[in-house]
Design an enzyme around this catalytic site. Sequence first.
Site, PDB file in Angstrom:
ATOM      1  N   LYS A   1     -40.399 -34.911  28.156  1.00  0.00           N
ATOM      2  CA  LYS A   1     -40.563 -35.080  26.701  1.00  0.00           C
ATOM      3  C   LYS A   1     -40.770 -33.717  26.025  1.00  0.00           C
ATOM      4  O   LYS A   1     -40.105 -33.391  25.040  1.00  0.00           O
ATOM      5  CB  LYS A   1     -41.778 -35.979  26.443  1.00  0.00           C
ATOM      6  CG  LYS A   1     -41.936 -36.486  25.029  1.00  0.00           C
ATOM      7  CD  LYS A   1     -43.257 -37.272  24.852  1.00  0.00           C
ATOM      8  CE  LYS A   1     -43.368 -38.485  25.744  1.00  0.00           C
ATOM      9  NZ  LYS A   1     -44.619 -39.267  25.484  1.00  0.00           N
TER      10      LYS A   1
ATOM     11  N   LYS B   1     -49.518 -30.825  29.655  1.00  0.00           N
ATOM     12  CA  LYS B   1     -49.888 -31.475  28.385  1.00  0.00           C
ATOM     13  C   LYS B   1     -49.705 -32.970  28.512  1.00  0.00           C
ATOM     14  O   LYS B   1     -48.657 -33.432  28.978  1.00  0.00           O
ATOM     15  CB  LYS B   1     -48.969 -30.937  27.261  1.00  0.00           C
ATOM     16  CG  LYS B   1     -49.362 -31.435  25.880  1.00  0.00           C
ATOM     17  CD  LYS B   1     -50.525 -30.660  25.299  1.00  0.00           C
ATOM     18  CE  LYS B   1     -51.119 -31.303  24.056  1.00  0.00           C
ATOM     19  NZ  LYS B   1     -52.106 -32.366  24.388  1.00  0.00           N
TER      20      LYS B   1
ATOM     21  N   ASN C   1     -52.766 -47.449  17.925  1.00  0.00           N
ATOM     22  CA  ASN C   1     -52.482 -46.188  17.231  1.00  0.00           C
ATOM     23  C   ASN C   1     -50.993 -46.071  16.902  1.00  0.00           C
ATOM     24  O   ASN C   1     -50.619 -45.768  15.767  1.00  0.00           O
ATOM     25  CB  ASN C   1     -52.951 -45.010  18.093  1.00  0.00           C
ATOM     26  CG  ASN C   1     -52.565 -43.684  17.473  1.00  0.00           C
ATOM     27  OD1 ASN C   1     -51.432 -43.227  17.606  1.00  0.00           O
ATOM     28  ND2 ASN C   1     -53.487 -43.079  16.746  1.00  0.00           N
TER      29      ASN C   1
ATOM     30  N   THR D   1     -47.375 -40.205  16.073  1.00  0.00           N
ATOM     31  CA  THR D   1     -46.447 -40.890  16.983  1.00  0.00           C
ATOM     32  C   THR D   1     -45.688 -41.976  16.218  1.00  0.00           C
ATOM     33  O   THR D   1     -44.461 -42.099  16.348  1.00  0.00           O
ATOM     34  CB  THR D   1     -47.199 -41.475  18.197  1.00  0.00           C
ATOM     35  OG1 THR D   1     -48.063 -40.468  18.722  1.00  0.00           O
ATOM     36  CG2 THR D   1     -46.230 -41.917  19.283  1.00  0.00           C
TER      37      THR D   1
ATOM     38  N   LYS E   1     -50.979 -35.977  32.737  1.00  0.00           N
ATOM     39  CA  LYS E   1     -51.543 -37.226  32.208  1.00  0.00           C
ATOM     40  C   LYS E   1     -52.832 -37.522  32.952  1.00  0.00           C
ATOM     41  O   LYS E   1     -52.974 -37.141  34.119  1.00  0.00           O
ATOM     42  CB  LYS E   1     -50.561 -38.388  32.427  1.00  0.00           C
ATOM     43  CG  LYS E   1     -50.791 -39.573  31.531  1.00  0.00           C
ATOM     44  CD  LYS E   1     -50.133 -39.357  30.186  1.00  0.00           C
ATOM     45  CE  LYS E   1     -50.123 -40.556  29.304  1.00  0.00           C
ATOM     46  NZ  LYS E   1     -49.175 -40.347  28.191  1.00  0.00           N
TER      47      LYS E   1
ATOM     48  N   SER F   1     -49.494 -32.640  18.399  1.00  0.00           N
ATOM     49  CA  SER F   1     -50.503 -32.022  19.270  1.00  0.00           C
ATOM     50  C   SER F   1     -50.203 -30.528  19.406  1.00  0.00           C
ATOM     51  O   SER F   1     -51.099 -29.683  19.350  1.00  0.00           O
ATOM     52  CB  SER F   1     -50.474 -32.661  20.658  1.00  0.00           C
ATOM     53  OG  SER F   1     -51.220 -33.852  20.677  1.00  0.00           O
TER      54      SER F   1
HETATM   55  N1  LIG Z   1     -51.421 -42.287  21.151  1.00  0.00           N
HETATM   56  C1  LIG Z   1     -50.395 -41.455  21.204  1.00  0.00           C
HETATM   57  O1  LIG Z   1     -50.432 -40.369  20.607  1.00  0.00           O
HETATM   58  C2  LIG Z   1     -49.143 -41.816  21.961  1.00  0.00           C
HETATM   59  C3  LIG Z   1     -48.059 -40.926  21.899  1.00  0.00           C
HETATM   60  C4  LIG Z   1     -46.878 -41.251  22.556  1.00  0.00           C
HETATM   61  C5  LIG Z   1     -46.792 -42.428  23.262  1.00  0.00           C
HETATM   62  N2  LIG Z   1     -47.858 -43.259  23.337  1.00  0.00           N
HETATM   63  C6  LIG Z   1     -47.674 -44.495  24.092  1.00  0.00           C
HETATM   64  O2  LIG Z   1     -47.662 -45.593  23.176  1.00  0.00           O
HETATM   65  C7  LIG Z   1     -48.178 -46.764  23.819  1.00  0.00           C
HETATM   66  C8  LIG Z   1     -49.345 -47.312  22.993  1.00  0.00           C
HETATM   67  O3  LIG Z   1     -50.336 -46.299  22.883  1.00  0.00           O
HETATM   68  P1  LIG Z   1     -51.467 -46.336  21.748  1.00  0.00           P
HETATM   69  O4  LIG Z   1     -51.993 -44.954  21.645  1.00  0.00           O
HETATM   70  O5  LIG Z   1     -50.954 -47.034  20.547  1.00  0.00           O
HETATM   71  O6  LIG Z   1     -52.571 -47.213  22.468  1.00  0.00           O
HETATM   72  P2  LIG Z   1     -53.691 -48.110  21.752  1.00  0.00           P
HETATM   73  O7  LIG Z   1     -54.732 -48.320  22.778  1.00  0.00           O
HETATM   74  O8  LIG Z   1     -54.080 -47.521  20.452  1.00  0.00           O
HETATM   75  O9  LIG Z   1     -52.920 -49.477  21.451  1.00  0.00           O
HETATM   76  C9  LIG Z   1     -52.313 -50.242  22.438  1.00  0.00           C
HETATM   77  C10 LIG Z   1     -51.921 -51.555  21.812  1.00  0.00           C
HETATM   78  O10 LIG Z   1     -51.197 -52.337  22.753  1.00  0.00           O
HETATM   79  C11 LIG Z   1     -51.773 -53.645  22.802  1.00  0.00           C
HETATM   80  N3  LIG Z   1     -51.494 -54.247  24.101  1.00  0.00           N
HETATM   81  C12 LIG Z   1     -52.056 -53.975  25.292  1.00  0.00           C
HETATM   82  N4  LIG Z   1     -51.518 -54.757  26.237  1.00  0.00           N
HETATM   83  C13 LIG Z   1     -50.603 -55.524  25.621  1.00  0.00           C
HETATM   84  C14 LIG Z   1     -49.720 -56.550  26.054  1.00  0.00           C
HETATM   85  N5  LIG Z   1     -49.677 -56.928  27.334  1.00  0.00           N
HETATM   86  N6  LIG Z   1     -48.911 -57.113  25.129  1.00  0.00           N
HETATM   87  C15 LIG Z   1     -48.959 -56.729  23.846  1.00  0.00           C
HETATM   88  N7  LIG Z   1     -49.766 -55.784  23.379  1.00  0.00           N
HETATM   89  C16 LIG Z   1     -50.578 -55.204  24.256  1.00  0.00           C
HETATM   90  C17 LIG Z   1     -53.241 -53.420  22.520  1.00  0.00           C
HETATM   91  O11 LIG Z   1     -53.910 -54.602  22.142  1.00  0.00           O
HETATM   92  C18 LIG Z   1     -53.117 -52.408  21.388  1.00  0.00           C
HETATM   93  O12 LIG Z   1     -52.811 -53.060  20.177  1.00  0.00           O
HETATM   94  C19 LIG Z   1     -48.528 -46.313  25.242  1.00  0.00           C
HETATM   95  O13 LIG Z   1     -47.427 -46.538  26.070  1.00  0.00           O
HETATM   96  C20 LIG Z   1     -48.756 -44.815  25.103  1.00  0.00           C
HETATM   97  O14 LIG Z   1     -48.583 -44.128  26.306  1.00  0.00           O
HETATM   98  C21 LIG Z   1     -49.038 -42.988  22.695  1.00  0.00           C
HETATM   99  N1  LIG Z   2     -50.275 -39.659  25.056  1.00  0.00           N
HETATM  100  C1  LIG Z   2     -49.248 -39.186  24.190  1.00  0.00           C
HETATM  101  C2  LIG Z   2     -49.594 -37.889  23.486  1.00  0.00           C
HETATM  102  C3  LIG Z   2     -49.693 -36.691  24.404  1.00  0.00           C
HETATM  103  C4  LIG Z   2     -50.210 -35.429  23.719  1.00  0.00           C
HETATM  104  O1  LIG Z   2     -50.330 -35.396  22.517  1.00  0.00           O
HETATM  105  O2  LIG Z   2     -50.464 -34.504  24.480  1.00  0.00           O
HETATM  106  C5  LIG Z   2     -47.874 -39.224  24.837  1.00  0.00           C
HETATM  107  O3  LIG Z   2     -47.632 -39.997  25.706  1.00  0.00           O
HETATM  108  O4  LIG Z   2     -46.955 -38.554  24.401  1.00  0.00           O
END
Ligand SMILES: NC(=O)c1ccc[n+]([C@@H]2O[C@H](COP(=O)([O-])OP(=O)(O)OC[C@H]3O[C@@H](n4cnc5c(N)ncnc54)[C@H](O)[C@@H]3O)[C@@H](O)[C@H]2O)c1
Ligand SMILES: N[C@@H](CCC(=O)O)C(=O)O
Length: 429
Positions: free
Chosen positions: A106, A82, A233, A202, A118, A362
């Site tokens: 996680k 996942k 996001n 998240t 991933k 998810s």
């Molecule tokens: N989307 C999910 O469900 C989810 C879940 C858990 C963890 N994450 C993690 O959270 C983090 C962000 O994911 P997201 O889904 O919000 O992505 P996203 O693409 O929606 O947003 C990323 C953000 O980071 C900014 N960014 C990129 N490079 C940057 C920099 N050098 N300095 C400052 N800002 C910068 C972008 O402009 C954007 O605003 C990632 O590490 C991702 O793995 C995401």
């Molecule tokens: N990309 C997210 C979400 C993963 C998922 O929902 O499977 C994470 O890093 O946790």
Amino acid sequence: MVLSSLPSLETASPAHICPFDQACSYLEAAAKELHLNQGVIEILSHPRKAITVSIPVKLDNGEVQVLVGHRVQHSDILGPYKGGTRYHPSVTLREVSALAMLMTWKCALLGIPYGGGKGGIAIDPTHYSVGELERITRRYTSELIKDIGPEVDIPAPDVGTSAREMAWMMDTYSMNVGHAVPGVVTGKPLSIGGSRGREMATGRGVMIIVREALATQGKSVKGAQVVIQGFGNVGGAAALLLQEAGAKILAVSDAHGGIFSPAGLDIPALKAYYAQNRRSLAGFPGSLPVTNAQLLALPCDVLIPAALENQITEENCDRVQAEMVVEAANGPVTLAADLALEARGVTILPDILANAGGVVVSYLEWVQGLSYLFWDEERVNREMEQLMVNAYQKVVQQSKQRQITLRLAAYTIGVGRVAQALTDRGLYP
Ligand SMILES: NC(=O)c1ccc[n+]([C@@H]2O[C@H](COP(=O)([O-])OP(=O)(O)OC[C@H]3O[C@@H](n4cnc5c(N)ncnc54)[C@H](O)[C@@H]3O)[C@@H](O)[C@H]2O)c1
Ligand SMILES: N[C@@H](CCC(=O)O)C(=O)O
């Protein structure tokens, strides 16, 4: 492909710190604390499968470009692989491998029946049209047809992807197998079996962890001064929900820089401005511009890196003034910075706990899909909150019992559960 055979170029990451080596270091620390045997450590240090595919795409101007995509399946000991799908120029096989390993710990920490995986494509999605992105996503998915599936490996959104890409992935998979398979991805639009609450999940999980961690220190989220790096996001949702919970959001940033207001930013107004201003934070009324480097050094109660890995490093960690760092991004604090901040008494809420709200919802989406049910948002949020608070309490308890950091505590729980399952299942053949 085995990781040791990767070209050295693949080790390059934005800050020249290999995310996979860092992930392995955290695994080793947890294994040492748990006295795991070397065979178990060896198995858990290697992804079970790492798939690299070429993605030829016809651009709108008629040219053909060949992109590189990966899907790494770290472990399916506890259930199907996942994890998200990332579209970003810095994507490499080693980065995806590190992120897949984090997903394994996680999911295990949260007690959901998944392994870790991933995927990613090394592109800047802002440089492609919607039509090009659709063709890229469909070709990537079709290259992975035999490797994904609702009981095999379930992709979801990550940096640079959203419900839109999940819909294309779901459709491509379904057309290939000949019938609709909503469970092949999560984070889908509601219209095709997505879950209420997934988009904000998240960020909501981050808000819950901030609230719980402040409460543990006898403080309240009400009036807490918060700084957030990343306004996508995760960062955008965390900003909104933390403000609703009473926190003051002093500063936010995206890849182009940030804005700061000592009085606190009005997040709903900022979101509207951001959408109208071609996704630029610059010039938001009442705010001052800050660089990302300045933002990370702002005095605040809680600093939330919610962008990419390796943002707080040995070079800049001395300038961090926050009392608490909550890792909404995966791997935003390097190992060296982690040690330095902990030594200074900064509380760090680790990624595998702090950002788990996304994968938890998810899982709830997948469960609803498999049982043909649709829950209201209140129920989804309630179920997620229960799992998050429960995991938080277990981490705090483990940290106190073993006298270890919250990160090591989270890792010992996650790694420990996977190691136990591996031992119980035994080694095939
Ligand atoms: N989307 C999910 O469900 C989810 C879940 C858990 C963890 N994450 C993690 O959270 C983090 C962000 O994911 P997201 O889904 O919000 O992505 P996203 O693409 O929606 O947003 C990323 C953000 O980071 C900014 N960014 C990129 N490079 C940057 C920099 N050098 N300095 C400052 N800002 C910068 C972008 O402009 C954007 O605003 C990632 O590490 C991702 O793995 C995401
Ligand atoms: N990309 C997210 C979400 C993963 C998922 O929902 O499977 C994470 O890093 O946790």
